[in-house]
Each structure stands twice: as C-alpha cells, then as structure tokens.
Design a protein around this motif. Structure first.
Motif, PDB file in Angstrom:
ATOM      1  N   THR A   1      53.974   3.476  -4.912  1.00 50.73           N
ATOM      2  CA  THR A   1      52.601   3.625  -5.626  1.00 50.73           C
ATOM      3  C   THR A   1      51.879   2.577  -6.358  1.00 50.73           C
ATOM      4  O   THR A   1      51.124   2.115  -6.710  1.00 50.73           O
ATOM      5  CB  THR A   1      52.855   5.112  -7.324  1.00 50.73           C
TER       6      THR A   1
ATOM      7  N   ALA B   1      56.012  12.205  -6.326  1.00 50.89           N
ATOM      8  CA  ALA B   1      56.027  11.105  -6.193  1.00 50.89           C
ATOM      9  C   ALA B   1      57.021   9.757  -6.825  1.00 50.89           C
ATOM     10  O   ALA B   1      57.316  10.600  -7.469  1.00 50.89           O
ATOM     11  CB  ALA B   1      53.783   9.628  -6.873  1.00 50.89           C
TER      12      ALA B   1
ATOM     13  N   ASP C   1      57.968   5.759  -7.720  1.00 50.22           N
ATOM     14  CA  ASP C   1      58.491   4.159  -7.506  1.00 50.22           C
ATOM     15  C   ASP C   1      58.976   3.465  -9.059  1.00 50.22           C
ATOM     16  O   ASP C   1      59.845   4.558  -9.381  1.00 50.22           O
ATOM     17  CB  ASP C   1      57.131   4.029  -8.532  1.00 50.22           C
TER      18      ASP C   1
ATOM     19  N   VAL D   1      54.539   4.928 -11.467  1.00 54.27           N
ATOM     20  CA  VAL D   1      54.220   6.223 -10.789  1.00 54.27           C
ATOM     21  C   VAL D   1      53.809   7.052 -11.875  1.00 54.27           C
ATOM     22  O   VAL D   1      53.184   8.171 -11.215  1.00 54.27           O
ATOM     23  CB  VAL D   1      56.102   6.480 -10.681  1.00 54.27           C
TER      24      VAL D   1
ATOM     25  N   CYS E   1      50.618   9.578 -10.947  1.00 57.52           N
ATOM     26  CA  CYS E   1      50.717  10.858 -10.713  1.00 57.52           C
ATOM     27  C   CYS E   1      49.488  11.387 -11.672  1.00 57.52           C
ATOM     28  O   CYS E   1      48.877  12.739 -11.634  1.00 57.52           O
ATOM     29  CB  CYS E   1      52.219  11.638 -11.563  1.00 57.52           C
TER      30      CYS E   1
ATOM     31  N   ALA F   1      56.412  12.638 -11.350  1.00 53.18           N
ATOM     32  CA  ALA F   1      56.673  11.750 -11.230  1.00 53.18           C
ATOM     33  C   ALA F   1      58.785  11.381 -11.642  1.00 53.18           C
ATOM     34  O   ALA F   1      59.261  11.757 -12.509  1.00 53.18           O
ATOM     35  CB  ALA F   1      56.378  10.499 -12.380  1.00 53.18           C
TER      36      ALA F   1
ATOM     37  N   THR G   1      61.584   8.169 -10.344  1.00 53.63           N
ATOM     38  CA  THR G   1      61.675   6.568 -10.411  1.00 53.63           C
ATOM     39  C   THR G   1      62.980   6.739  -9.876  1.00 53.63           C
ATOM     40  O   THR G   1      63.923   5.360  -9.267  1.00 53.63           O
ATOM     41  CB  THR G   1      62.080   6.145 -12.026  1.00 53.63           C
TER      42      THR G   1
END
Ligand SMILES: NC(=O)c1ccc[n+]([C@@H]2O[C@H](COP(=O)([O-])OP(=O)(O)OC[C@H]3O[C@@H](n4cnc5c(N)ncnc54)[C@H](O)[C@@H]3O)[C@@H](O)[C@H]2O)c1
Length: 382
Positions: free
Chosen positions: A20, A46, A48, A54, A58, A66, A68
C-alpha cells in the motif's frame, strides 16, 4: 467445443491490493476505482507488512479487510485478482502464492529480478483459461500506442529502419537512501531495470523481437551497487537498428521513442505517461497530406495509464484468455535488459535466446561480473 461459462460472468471481479505504498495508492487504487465505477471490480482486501499503512489505506478507500499476511488474506478472501505493488524481489513469491490460490495477478514492473524467476512464475500459471500473471506495462496501452503499433504491424509507413529509445531521468541521493534501491539483491538492477524498462518494453511492443545487443554500463554518480547509466545498440529481427539510453543522471528529464520508417518518422516525447498529443508523425516529402492525416488519426484520446491496461486485463479475465503483457509477451523487456547487462559486463555481443539455464545471467542480472557483484550478505539490507 462451446466455451464454458466464465467464472466472473454477471458479477464484479473481486480484487486485492498487495503493498500500500506509492504506486498502490497513486495508481492501482485509482485504476480499480475507475473500473468499479464501470461495474467491473470491487476491492475486497489490501495487504501490507506495515499495519498502520494498510489500515489507513483501507479506511481511506473504503476497503473492508486489512491484512498484514498475504497467505491469510488469500485463504480468507479468495480474491479473483491480486495486484502486486511491493518491491521487486517479493514479486516472484507473492505472484506464485496468488496463482496457487487461484487468483489472476497483475504485478508491478520490474517483473522479477531474473529470467529464472520469470520462468518459475510461468510454470505456475493455468494452462487453459487462467489464472495468468500479467506485468504492469501501462505505457503499451492507450490510443497513441495502439495506433502506432497497428501502423507498424501493417507496414503502413514502410519498413522501420532506425530507432532511438531514451529514458533520461534524474534521481538524487535521497531517492537512493531507500534501502532496497540501487542494490542487485533487492532491486534487481539499476535504471535499465527500474526506469528504462517502460520505454524498452514499449519499443519492443512496437517493433517486435530484437536479435542482438551490444551495451555499456557505468556507475558515474551514485553510491549504489548497480549502474546509474547504460547505453546499448540493438538490432531487431526486422533489420531495424536502435540506440537505447537509460539514465538517472539527466537533469532535463525526458522519455522518448523515435522510429524512422521508410515513409515517416514517428516520435513519442513524454515523461511518465502519454496522450495523443505526445505523438508526432512526420511524413517523408513525397507522402500525400491525406495519407499523413490518416496516420495521425489516433481516435478519441485514451492516455496510457494503469486504468487503460487494467480495463484490458479484466476483459481477458472475463474471456478466459491470456492477457497482453503476460507469459512470453511479458518476458520480452526482461530478456533485452538481461542481455544488455550481460553484454556490458562481458564486453560481448549478446544474441536473443542465448541466456538460459546454466548461464550466470539467467539467475542474476549482474551475472558473475567482477566489480558488479552484490556486497556481502551482511551488508545488504533485507
Ligand atoms: N508502473 C509504474 O509506473 C511504477 C511507478 C513506480 C513504482 N513502480 C513499481 O511498484 C513497486 C512498488 O514501488 P513503490 O514506489 O510503490 O514502493 P513503496 O516502497 O512506496 O511501497 C511498497 C510497499 O510494499 C510494502 N511491503 C513491503 N514488503 C511487503 C510484504 N512482504 N508484503 C506486503 N507488503 C509489503 C511496504 O510496506 C510498502 O508499503 C516497485 O516494483 C516499483 O518499481 C511502478
């Protein structure tokens, strides 16, 4: 045999963005939002490694999930399409993970650090109807490049004879302070790979396959492992001869492609993207004005952009067809760049097709060139 119904028929493509940072925010989100307005896509997640980043991404874009962790996102969300916006050395593993989860992939340039990595991805693609992995080469798309590609393919302006491909950009030392930049291990290559790849990819898309390359590379300014400038002479299979310059040392920045054909010169001058007005076609003196006017008729202006490429990719997904800029068609610029480095570091002419398994340049763009080898592992940032 009747074609089986598309798994995406009658619904939006469910997309997830990986990474992101700058290009995820600045180009992938707007392209996905543009297609969402047309009813084509929705962004469902998304990913990250930076949790704050992230979550902010979002929240700003109204994306519901979101993460990780990429694998967890793939397992829980089962997206149809994954767009990859992370540093280049992550592209192979993330693309393979997404393909294995059944998602199509649209991965940022430079595709991967080596031809071996590229071939490993191709081996994971579906064989009949996808999923496929396409590379982001947005400069190939839009009305200008489409018109010129057609004119060249039809030899409307005669045979292409002489070409120039120039990426003369400027990057300061702050740019290279970002740890992954300028290092073979983490960026894969210097400006030939990270910057000039767009113009070289477009040149190849317009002119077709190259046959041999002779190159030089230098590290003239920056405290990096890779080159900061390269020049090359390229012969194309159709006989045309080209010069290529890739620099991050050029204060007056420009991206340019010029192709002299028998009956006209075509020139594209821009920086990071082009529209119809950036193309110029100059006919030879004996060409009738009406003929030149037809060549210059680019139609409604569709600028090169992530949106223009993504729109075609989504159409390929719905049709179950291999998208442009994937497979052999997505490999061409990495082949030329690999050959450019091999030629520069071995002081030889490199021919198309000669770099395969067993060649040191197949697995790393610096090959085994003394002086261009990566620093010891403990000095290389992760
Ligand atoms: N097509 C273009 O015109 C264009 C322009 C700029 C950059 N790019 C390419 O886009 C890619 C990203 O560049 P950028 O400038 O956005 O970089 P960036 O550093 O701004 O963003 C990268 C993001 O990836 C995240 N990340 C790192 N490791 C991760 C992991 N394992 N999983 C998930 N996320 C992770 C980082 O936290 C960061 O948010 C590069 O390949 C770059 O060459 C393409």
């Amino acid at each position: 045999m009747p074609r089986t119904r598309s798994p995406f028929a009658g619904r939006r493509i469910r997309a997830a963005v990986i990474g992101t940072g700058a290009i995820g925010r600045g180009s992938h989100l707007p392209a996905l939002a543009g297609l969402a307005e047309e009813g084509g896509t929705e962004v469902v997640a998304a990913v990250d490694i930076d949790q704050d980043a992230v979550e902010a991404f979002c929240a700003q874009a109204g994306i519901p999930h979101a993460y990780t962790d990429l694998d967890r996102m793939l397992a829980e969300q089962r997206p149809d399409l994954v767009t990859i916006c992370t540093p280049p050395t992550l592209h192979r593993a993330q693309t393979v993970a997404a393909l294995r989860a059944g998602a199509w992939v649209w991965c940022e340039k430079p595709p991967v650090p080596s031809l071996a990595d590229f071939d490993a991805i191709e081996a994971e693609e579906g064989t009949d109807g996808g999923p496929y992995a396409a590379i982001v080469f947005q400069h190939r798309f839009g009305s200008g490049s489409r018109q010129v590609r057609r004119l060249l393919a039809e030899r409307a302006m005669g045979r292409p004879l002489v070409a120039h491909c120039q990426t003369t950009w400027y990057r300061d030392s702050a740019y290279y302070a970002v740890p992954w930049r300028g290092r073979w291990h983490t960026e894969g290559g210097g400006p030939a790979m990270g910057h000039g790849i767009h113009q070289m990819d477009l040149l190849l898309d317009l002119l077709g396959p190259w046959s041999e390359v002779r190159a030089m590379a230098g590290r003239l300014v920056h405290d990096v492992e890779t080159e900061d400038v390269s020049t090359a002479l390229v012969r194309f299979a159709n006989g045309a001869l080209a010069t290529v310059v890739n620099s991050v040392l050029s204060p007056d920045e420009v991206s340019r492609i010029r192709i002299d054909c028998e009956r006209a010169t075509v020139e594209l001058t821009h920086l990071y993207g082009h529209a119809n007005d950036d193309w110029r076609i100059t006919p030879a003196p004996d060409v009738p004005a009406e003929q030149a006017a037809l060549w210059r008729d680019f139609g409604p202006d569709v600028p090169s952009s992530h949106l223009a490429q993504l729109r075609e990719l989504i159409a390929s997904m719905r049709a179950g067809e291999r998208p442009r800029s994937s497979g052999a068609d997505g490999r061409t610029s990495l082949e030329l760049i690999t050959a450019l480095y091999k030629s520069a570091f071995t002081d030889t002419t490199v021919r198309a097709g000669e770099i395969g398994p067993g060649d040191p340049y197949y697995t790393a763009l610096h090959g085994d060139a003394p002086g261009w080898a990566p620093r010891a592992a403990e000095e290389v940032p992760a």
